[in-house]
Design an enzyme around this catalytic site. Structure first.
Site, mmCIF file in Angstrom:
data_model
loop_
_atom_site.group_PDB
_atom_site.id
_atom_site.type_symbol
_atom_site.label_atom_id
_atom_site.label_comp_id
_atom_site.label_asym_id
_atom_site.label_seq_id
_atom_site.Cartn_x
_atom_site.Cartn_y
_atom_site.Cartn_z
ATOM 1 N N HIS A 119 -60.691 -53.496 -157.671
ATOM 2 C CA HIS A 119 -62.037 -53.518 -157.085
ATOM 3 C C HIS A 119 -62.152 -54.514 -155.932
ATOM 4 O O HIS A 119 -61.592 -55.598 -155.967
ATOM 5 C CB HIS A 119 -63.072 -53.870 -158.162
ATOM 6 C CG HIS A 119 -62.900 -55.281 -158.658
ATOM 7 N ND1 HIS A 119 -63.500 -56.349 -158.054
ATOM 8 C CD2 HIS A 119 -62.150 -55.779 -159.662
ATOM 9 C CE1 HIS A 119 -63.157 -57.452 -158.677
ATOM 10 N NE2 HIS A 119 -62.326 -57.134 -159.658
ATOM 11 N N HIS A 158 -49.646 -51.507 -146.122
ATOM 12 C CA HIS A 158 -48.899 -50.640 -147.051
ATOM 13 C C HIS A 158 -48.694 -51.371 -148.375
ATOM 14 O O HIS A 158 -48.030 -52.409 -148.413
ATOM 15 C CB HIS A 158 -47.550 -50.279 -146.412
ATOM 16 C CG HIS A 158 -46.632 -49.486 -147.287
ATOM 17 N ND1 HIS A 158 -45.366 -49.141 -146.897
ATOM 18 C CD2 HIS A 158 -46.775 -48.963 -148.522
ATOM 19 C CE1 HIS A 158 -44.774 -48.436 -147.845
ATOM 20 N NE2 HIS A 158 -45.614 -48.332 -148.850
HETATM 21 O O1 JB2 Z 1 -42.659 -42.488 -132.588
HETATM 22 C C1 JB2 Z 1 -42.160 -41.748 -133.443
HETATM 23 C C2 JB2 Z 1 -41.105 -42.160 -134.300
HETATM 24 N N1 JB2 Z 1 -40.405 -43.313 -134.440
HETATM 25 C C3 JB2 Z 1 -39.529 -43.114 -135.446
HETATM 26 N N2 JB2 Z 1 -42.634 -40.471 -133.610
HETATM 27 C C4 JB2 Z 1 -42.110 -39.625 -134.545
HETATM 28 N N3 JB2 Z 1 -42.623 -38.395 -134.637
HETATM 29 N N4 JB2 Z 1 -41.112 -39.988 -135.367
HETATM 30 C C5 JB2 Z 1 -40.623 -41.240 -135.256
HETATM 31 N N5 JB2 Z 1 -39.659 -41.869 -135.944
HETATM 32 C C6 JB2 Z 1 -38.918 -41.235 -137.040
HETATM 33 O O2 JB2 Z 1 -39.463 -41.698 -138.273
HETATM 34 C C7 JB2 Z 1 -37.450 -41.541 -137.141
HETATM 35 O O3 JB2 Z 1 -36.683 -40.756 -136.241
HETATM 36 C C8 JB2 Z 1 -37.160 -41.207 -138.602
HETATM 37 O O4 JB2 Z 1 -36.781 -39.853 -138.801
HETATM 38 C C9 JB2 Z 1 -38.492 -41.417 -139.286
HETATM 39 C C10 JB2 Z 1 -38.442 -42.582 -140.266
HETATM 40 O O5 JB2 Z 1 -37.666 -42.128 -141.342
HETATM 41 P P1 JB2 Z 1 -37.016 -43.090 -142.419
HETATM 42 O O6 JB2 Z 1 -36.421 -42.226 -143.472
HETATM 43 O O7 JB2 Z 1 -36.183 -44.109 -141.741
HETATM 44 O O8 JB2 Z 1 -38.241 -43.896 -142.985
HETATM 45 P P2 JB2 Z 1 -39.642 -43.346 -143.496
HETATM 46 O O9 JB2 Z 1 -40.639 -43.937 -142.593
HETATM 47 O O10 JB2 Z 1 -39.659 -41.902 -143.686
HETATM 48 O O11 JB2 Z 1 -39.732 -44.008 -144.946
HETATM 49 C C11 JB2 Z 1 -39.747 -45.406 -145.129
HETATM 50 O O12 JB2 Z 1 -41.033 -45.810 -145.546
HETATM 51 C C12 JB2 Z 1 -41.466 -45.181 -146.748
HETATM 52 C C13 JB2 Z 1 -42.887 -45.632 -147.021
HETATM 53 C C14 JB2 Z 1 -38.697 -45.725 -146.203
HETATM 54 O O13 JB2 Z 1 -38.600 -47.112 -146.325
HETATM 55 C C15 JB2 Z 1 -39.091 -45.092 -147.508
HETATM 56 O O14 JB2 Z 1 -38.180 -45.462 -148.528
HETATM 57 C C16 JB2 Z 1 -40.510 -45.510 -147.884
HETATM 58 N N6 JB2 Z 1 -40.898 -44.841 -149.110
#
Ligand code: JB2
Length: 220
Positions: A141, A150
């Site tokens: 709350h 996050h």
């Molecule tokens: O400006 C952008 C950009 N910058 C990075 N625009 C777009 N459309 N995409 C972008 N990206 C992309 O975000 C990267 O190329 C990459 O594919 C993606 C980040 O993927 P990653 O698997 O590294 O992290 P995530 O953000 O999906 O997940 C993180 O955060 C979550 C909350 C991880 O730490 C996870 O384990 C966690 N659960």
């Protein structure tokens, strides 16, 4: 004939996007995911949804009638910048809230928020734009999460905790009532936050202690 449903584009195609794609399908809120945009345009699918290209495709998608977007990028600063760019091009940021999350009717929610399965957001908590309340996290709350903050999986924010903009609380970490976690601070997994954490630092441990400043690595 076009498929039914409000067309939605997702920015990001990593692990977080994978969870968000499945969450948006589970919401059954009438969205039709047209595809994902990613910094890496390599054609592939993520949870069955196609990666269409980079964010350079946003204007084309807008011209095709897509108006809704969700930014599924875990990095708080990158998520905030990508969201600003999408909004600047006319897209509306939608919320992705799991049907298996519990969200108080008196909680205040901004836009572009993800609330994952098993999370609880209690009375009069306040979540600003682009907040993530990850799987099984508890926001008690009156807690306040600033823009693009996050709360990691299984983390617990007790009553009246404040996380400032882009702050991160790692998996399984907790914060006792009323403490403040400063802007951009990162609190490591399993930490126990029992006093205020300044902005822009990495802190961890039980009780959580500041390990170092993050300023040098991200230009803040
Ligand atoms: O400006 C952008 C950009 N910058 C990075 N625009 C777009 N459309 N995409 C972008 N990206 C992309 O975000 C990267 O190329 C990459 O594919 C993606 C980040 O993927 P990653 O698997 O590294 O992290 P995530 O953000 O999906 O997940 C993180 O955060 C979550 C909350 C991880 O730490 C996870 O384990 C966690 N659960």
């Amino acid at each position: 004939m076009p498929e039914p449903g409000r067309p939605l584009v997702i920015l990001g195609a990593g692990g977080h996007a994978k969870v968000v794609v499945e969450l948006i399908r589970a919401m059954d809120a009438g969205f039709r995911i047209v595809g994902l945009l990613d910094a890496d345009p390599t054609p592939r699918t993520v949870a069955g949804a196609p990666v269409l290209g980079t964010d350079a495709l946003l204007p084309e998608l807008y011209n095709q009638g897509v108006r809704s977007a969700f930014v599924a990028i875990g990095d708080n600063g990158v998520r905030r910048r990508a969201a600003a760019a999408a909004r600047g091009q006319g897209f509306e940021l939608v919320n992705a809230i799991s049907p298996r999350a519990t969200v108080s009717p008196t909680a205040r929610l901004g836009a572009g928020i993800a609330i994952m399965a098993g999370a609880v957001v209690n009375a009069e908590a306040s979540l600003e734009d682009l907040v993530i309340v990850n799987t099984g996290a508890v926001v008690e709350h009156d807690a306040r999460l600033g823009i693009a903050a996050h709360a990691g999986p299984g983390s617990v924010l007790a009553g009246n905790v404040e996380m400032e903009a882009e702050a991160f609380l790692g998996a399984g970490a907790c914060a006792i009532p009323g403490v403040r976690i400063g802007a951009g601070a990162q609190v490591g997994a399993g930490a126990s936050v029992v006093s205020d954490i300044p902005a822009g630092v990495l802190a961890y441990g039980v009780p959580a202690r500041v390990a170092r400043s993050l300023a040098s690595e991200d230009g803040r």
